[in-house]
Design an enzyme around this catalytic site. Structure first.
Site, PDB file in Angstrom:
ATOM      1  N   LYS A   1      28.645 -32.743 -81.842  1.00  0.00           N
ATOM      2  CA  LYS A   1      29.941 -32.690 -82.534  1.00  0.00           C
ATOM      3  C   LYS A   1      31.071 -32.820 -81.504  1.00  0.00           C
ATOM      4  O   LYS A   1      31.983 -33.613 -81.668  1.00  0.00           O
ATOM      5  CB  LYS A   1      30.037 -31.372 -83.315  1.00  0.00           C
ATOM      6  CG  LYS A   1      31.325 -31.221 -84.073  1.00  0.00           C
ATOM      7  CD  LYS A   1      31.302 -29.983 -84.954  1.00  0.00           C
ATOM      8  CE  LYS A   1      32.696 -29.722 -85.512  1.00  0.00           C
ATOM      9  NZ  LYS A   1      32.763 -28.543 -86.362  1.00  0.00           N
TER      10      LYS A   1
ATOM     11  N   GLU B   1      24.059 -28.869 -72.354  1.00  0.00           N
ATOM     12  CA  GLU B   1      22.633 -29.221 -72.439  1.00  0.00           C
ATOM     13  C   GLU B   1      22.474 -30.663 -72.944  1.00  0.00           C
ATOM     14  O   GLU B   1      21.713 -31.460 -72.390  1.00  0.00           O
ATOM     15  CB  GLU B   1      21.908 -28.278 -73.419  1.00  0.00           C
ATOM     16  CG  GLU B   1      21.854 -26.828 -73.004  1.00  0.00           C
ATOM     17  CD  GLU B   1      23.067 -26.029 -73.492  1.00  0.00           C
ATOM     18  OE1 GLU B   1      24.136 -26.630 -73.756  1.00  0.00           O
ATOM     19  OE2 GLU B   1      22.936 -24.794 -73.564  1.00  0.00           O
TER      20      GLU B   1
ATOM     21  N   GLY C   1      28.957 -27.216 -87.220  1.00  0.00           N
ATOM     22  CA  GLY C   1      27.723 -27.719 -86.591  1.00  0.00           C
ATOM     23  C   GLY C   1      26.473 -27.348 -87.375  1.00  0.00           C
ATOM     24  O   GLY C   1      25.623 -28.184 -87.675  1.00  0.00           O
ATOM     25  N   ARG C   2      26.378 -26.078 -87.755  1.00  0.00           N
ATOM     26  CA  ARG C   2      25.155 -25.628 -88.439  1.00  0.00           C
ATOM     27  C   ARG C   2      25.087 -26.079 -89.897  1.00  0.00           C
ATOM     28  O   ARG C   2      24.083 -25.882 -90.565  1.00  0.00           O
ATOM     29  CB  ARG C   2      25.031 -24.111 -88.317  1.00  0.00           C
ATOM     30  CG  ARG C   2      26.271 -23.355 -88.757  1.00  0.00           C
ATOM     31  CD  ARG C   2      26.238 -21.912 -88.274  1.00  0.00           C
ATOM     32  NE  ARG C   2      27.449 -21.177 -88.603  1.00  0.00           N
ATOM     33  CZ  ARG C   2      28.516 -21.108 -87.815  1.00  0.00           C
ATOM     34  NH1 ARG C   2      28.546 -21.752 -86.664  1.00  0.00           N
ATOM     35  NH2 ARG C   2      29.561 -20.391 -88.184  1.00  0.00           N
TER      36      ARG C   2
ATOM     37  N   GLU D   1      24.282 -17.381 -86.969  1.00  0.00           N
ATOM     38  CA  GLU D   1      25.514 -17.833 -86.313  1.00  0.00           C
ATOM     39  C   GLU D   1      26.690 -17.699 -87.285  1.00  0.00           C
ATOM     40  O   GLU D   1      27.824 -17.514 -86.870  1.00  0.00           O
ATOM     41  CB  GLU D   1      25.360 -19.288 -85.832  1.00  0.00           C
ATOM     42  CG  GLU D   1      26.393 -19.698 -84.788  1.00  0.00           C
ATOM     43  CD  GLU D   1      26.055 -21.011 -84.093  1.00  0.00           C
ATOM     44  OE1 GLU D   1      25.487 -20.970 -82.989  1.00  0.00           O
ATOM     45  OE2 GLU D   1      26.361 -22.074 -84.652  1.00  0.00           O
TER      46      GLU D   1
ATOM     47  N   HIS E   1      -1.665 -13.824 -90.958  1.00  0.00           N
ATOM     48  CA  HIS E   1      -2.600 -13.473 -89.883  1.00  0.00           C
ATOM     49  C   HIS E   1      -1.854 -13.078 -88.619  1.00  0.00           C
ATOM     50  O   HIS E   1      -2.429 -13.071 -87.530  1.00  0.00           O
ATOM     51  CB  HIS E   1      -3.544 -14.642 -89.612  1.00  0.00           C
ATOM     52  CG  HIS E   1      -4.451 -14.898 -90.772  1.00  0.00           C
ATOM     53  ND1 HIS E   1      -5.698 -14.321 -90.884  1.00  0.00           N
ATOM     54  CD2 HIS E   1      -4.264 -15.605 -91.909  1.00  0.00           C
ATOM     55  CE1 HIS E   1      -6.249 -14.694 -92.019  1.00  0.00           C
ATOM     56  NE2 HIS E   1      -5.395 -15.477 -92.667  1.00  0.00           N
TER      57      HIS E   1
ATOM     58  N   LYS F   1      29.318 -19.284 -74.003  1.00  0.00           N
ATOM     59  CA  LYS F   1      29.284 -20.530 -73.218  1.00  0.00           C
ATOM     60  C   LYS F   1      30.193 -20.392 -71.999  1.00  0.00           C
ATOM     61  O   LYS F   1      29.846 -20.818 -70.907  1.00  0.00           O
ATOM     62  CB  LYS F   1      29.776 -21.706 -74.068  1.00  0.00           C
ATOM     63  CG  LYS F   1      28.783 -22.196 -75.092  1.00  0.00           C
ATOM     64  CD  LYS F   1      29.359 -23.383 -75.844  1.00  0.00           C
ATOM     65  CE  LYS F   1      28.541 -23.702 -77.073  1.00  0.00           C
ATOM     66  NZ  LYS F   1      29.147 -24.712 -77.923  1.00  0.00           N
TER      67      LYS F   1
END
Ligand SMILES: O=P(O)(O)OC[C@H]1O[C@](O)(CO)[C@@H](O)[C@@H]1O
Length: 546
Positions: A213, A219, A273-274, A360, A391, A494
Site C-alpha cells: 500500500k 521487508e 491494508g488488512r 490489528e 489432535h 516500526k
C-alpha cells in the site's frame, strides 16, 4: 483527550454486566433443551447458516445485546461507513472496502466523489492484463510465457490473498483454470523465504508482483530489490519491465523503484491494508492464477454479505450477531480468546488472516476519542483446521480454559470422498471406567461456540466468509467505540525497530557504540554484533539459495 462517554458507562452495558450472574448459573446443556430458544438462534442468509444456540446466552441476553447495539449507535455507524464518512477519524479517512466489490452501477461516495467507477477501472485493467499474461500475449523478456507468479507483500498485502489462494486451490473450477500455473507468496524479510520462493522457478517464466500500500514497508522493499536482482542478473536490467509489476496507493514510489507506472495497479487510502484483499492487492495475483471470472465470483460473494449487513435487521444479521456475541464473550463473560476452527483443509489460512483483521483492528486500549478503556477490547484469535486441531490443542478447549469457538462447516466438500460400506466403530460401548479416572474422562461442557455452515466452498462462498469476518470485526469495534481502522501501535513498533536498525548499521559501519537502549537490548545488540563481526559492512549482493 476528549471526555466522550464510554460505552461501559451506559445503562445498557451495566444491565448486561448484572445479567452475567444469571447466565453463570445456567448450564448450556439445559439451555439447549429448549428447542424454541435454539430455533430462534438460527439464522440463514444466501445459503449460509449461523447457529448461535451454543452461546452462553438466553433470549433475554440477545435482547440486551440489541439494546447495547442501540446504545452504541451501531446502525448509524454502519451507515456512516457505507456513506463514506471519515469514520477512521484518527487518520481522517473513509473506510470503504465495501466499494471494492460493489456492482458496477453502485454509487458509493468518498469526499463527494463516487469511487465505484475508479474501482471498476482498475478491475477492468486487471482483467485485461491477467488475460494477456494467461493467454501468452504478454511474454517475458526472452519471449517465454509467464507461468509463475511471485507476489511480494506482508501483513494485509499478503495474508488475505494467501487465504483466498489456499481456499481456491482445490476448488474444481479454480483448479482447472489454474492448471500449469503457480502462485507463490514472499513475505518474510528472512532470506530463507526468498530462497524457498525462488527455488524451482525460472526468471524467464516468472512474473513478480510487488504489493505494498505504502511502497515503503522495509521487508517488502528489500524482497522486491532482491527479486529485481534475481531477474536482472539472469536476464539483464531491461527485463524488469516485462517481469515486474506493482500494486500500490503510492504510484510515485512505484515508478522510482523502476516499475513502469502503466504496469502498476492502484488502490486508495480508504482501503485499510488488512481489508484490502478485494482490491488489486488480492485481485491481481489471484486473477493471474485463476482468471478474472473466478475472482469476480469471489467479489460477488463478498458483496452479497455487504448488502446483508447494511439492510438486514439485526435479529437476522449474521455479522452483527457474531460481533455482538464476541463482545459478550470478551467484555462480559471474560473469555479473552477465540478459536477459528474450519472443518476444511482449504480454509487452513483463514485463521492467520483473521488474526490480522481482528487483532490489528481491535487490539486497542483507548476509545476512538483517545479515552483509556476501562474494559478489555479485542480478542486473541487463533485456529487450525479440524481435525488437525483436535489432535493438538482441543484438549485445552475441552477441559482446560474456556475458549469460545467458531466451528465452520462445509456441506459439500471441494473434494468429496465416499467410502462404500464404511462401518461405524462401536464408540458407545459401555466402558468399565475406574473411579479415579472418571473426572479425567468427563467433559464439564458449558463452553460457548457458534457454528457457521457453508453450502460449499467455491469462490463465491469464500468471498462471503471473508466479508462475514471483516464485518464482524467492525461491529465489535463499533460497539466498543474504538477505531478498528487505524494502526498507530503498529506504526510506533516500526519506528522503534528503525532505531535498532540504525544503531546496528552505525555500529557496523562507523563502529559507533550502542546508546540509548536499556540493558537488555544493549546486551543483545552487542552479542549480535560480536557474533556477526565477520559480515562486511557493505556486503556484495548474493541471492539466497537452497
Ligand atoms: O502494504 P504495506 O504498506 O506494505 O503494509 C503492509 C502491512 O503492514 C502493516 O502496516 C502492519 O505492519 C499492515 O497494516 C499492512 O497491511
Amino acid at each position: 483527550m476528549a471526555s466522550s462517554k464510554l460505552i461501559s458507562d451506559t445503562e445498557q452495558w451495566k444491565e448486561l454486566k448484572a445479567h452475567v450472574a444469571d447466565i453463570k448459573k445456567t448450564h448450556l446443556r439445559d439451555l439447549l433443551c429448549d428447542d424454541a430458544r435454539s430455533r430462534a438462534m438460527m439464522v440463514e442468509f444466501d445459503g449460509i447458516l449461523l447457529d448461535y444456540s451454543r452461546q452462553q446466552a438466553t433470549l433475554e441476553t440477545v435482547g440486551k445485546l440489541f439494546k447495547l447495539a442501540e446504545a452504541s449507535s451501531l446502525k448509524q455507524k454502519i451507515d456512516r461507513m457505507y456513506n463514506g464518512d471519515h469514520i477512521n477519524s484518527t487518520e481522517n479517512r473513509s473506510v470503504l472496502h465495501v466499494a471494492l466489490r460493489a456492482p458496477r452501477d453502485a454509487v458509493i461516495q468518498s469526499d463527494g466523489k463516487n469511487v465505484v467507477p475508479e474501482v471498476w477501472k482498475v478491475l477492468d485493467k486487471i482483467k485485461e492484463f491477467s488475460e494477456r499474461v494467461r493467454s501468452g500475449s504478454w511474454v517475458g523478456a526472452t519471449g517465454k510465457q509467464l507461468k509463475d507468479v511471485v507476489a511480494i507483500g506482508i501483513g494485509g498485502s499478503f495474508l488475505g490473498p494467501l487465504f483466498v489462494h489456499t481456499a481456491l486451490q482445490t476448488d474444481p473450477e479454480a483448479a482447472e483454470s489454474s492448471r500449469g500455473r503457480q502462485l507463490r507468496f514472499l513475505a518474510n524479510v528472512d532470506p530463507i523465504d526468498v530462497a524457498r520462493n525462488i527455488t524451482g522457478l525460472n526468471p524467464e517464466t516468472t512474473l513478480v508482483v510487488v504489493v505494498s500500500k505504502t511502497f515503503t514497508t522495509a521487508e517488502t522493499m528489500l524482497n522486491a530489490r532482491t527479486l529485481r536482482e534475481w531477474i536482472s542478473s539472469a536476464l539483464g536490467p531491461s527485463a524488469v519491465a516485462k517481469h515486474m509489476v506493482a500494486v500500490s496507493t503510492n504510484l510515485t514510489l512505484v515508478e522510482k523503484f523502476g516499475i513502469d507506472p502503466n504496469n502498476a495497479f492502484a488502490f486508495w487510502d480508504w482501503v485499510g491494508g488488512r481489508y484490502s484483499v478485494c482490491s488489486a492487492v488480492g485481485v491481481l495475483p489471484l486473477s493471474l492464477q485463476y482468471g478474472f471470472p473466478v475472482i469476480e465470483k469471489f467479489l460477488k460473494g463478498a458483496s452479497s454479505i455487504d448488502q446483508h449487513v447494511r439492510s438486514e435487521p439485526f435479529e437476522r444479521n449474521i455479522p452483527v450477531l457474531l460481533g455482538l456475541f464476541s463482545v459478550w464473550n470478551v467484555s462480559f463473560l471474560g473469555y479473552p480468546a477465540r478459536a477459528i476452527l474450519p472443518y476444511s483443509q482449504a480454509l487452513e489460512k483463514l485463521a492467520p488472516h483473521i488474526q490480522q483483521v481482528s487483532m490489528e483492528s481491535n487490539g486497542k486500549g483507548v476509545s476512538i476519542d483517545g479515552v483509556p478503556l476501562p474494559f478489555e477490547a479485542g480478542e486473541i484469535d487463533f485456529g487450525e483446521p479440524g481435525t488437525n486441531g483436535q489432535h493438538s490443542f482441543y484438549q485445552l478447549i475441552h477441559q482446560g480454559r474456556v475458549i469460545p469457538c467458531d466451528f465452520i462447516g462445509v456441506v459439500k466438500s471441494q473434494q468429496p470422498v465416499y467410502l462404500k460400506g464404511e462401518v461405524t466403530p462401536e464408540q458407545l460401548q459401555k466402558e468399565n471406567v475406574p473411579s479415579h479416572l472418571v473426572a479425567h474422562k468427563t467433559f464439564t461442557g458449558n463452553r460457548p461456540s457458534v457454528s457457521i455452515l457453508l453450502p460449499s466452498l467455491n469462490a463465491y462462498n469464500i468471498g462471503q466468509l471473508l466479508a462475514i469476518y471483516e464485518h464482524r470485526v467492525a461491529v465489535q469495534g463499533f460497539i466498543w467505540n474504538i477505531n478498528s481502522f487505524d494502526q498507530w501501535g503498529v506504526e510506533l513498533g516500526k519506528s522503534l525497530a528503525t532505531q535498532v536498525r540504525k544503531q546496528l548499521n552505525a555500529s557496523r559501519t562507523k563502529k559507533e557504540s550502542i546508546q540509548g537502549f536499556n540493558f537488555s537490548t544493549t546486551s543483545l545488540l552487542t552479542r549480535y554484533l560480536q557474533a556477526s563481526a565477520d559480515v562486511p559492512a557493505d556486503p556484495p549482493t548474493r541471492l539466497p539459495q537452497i
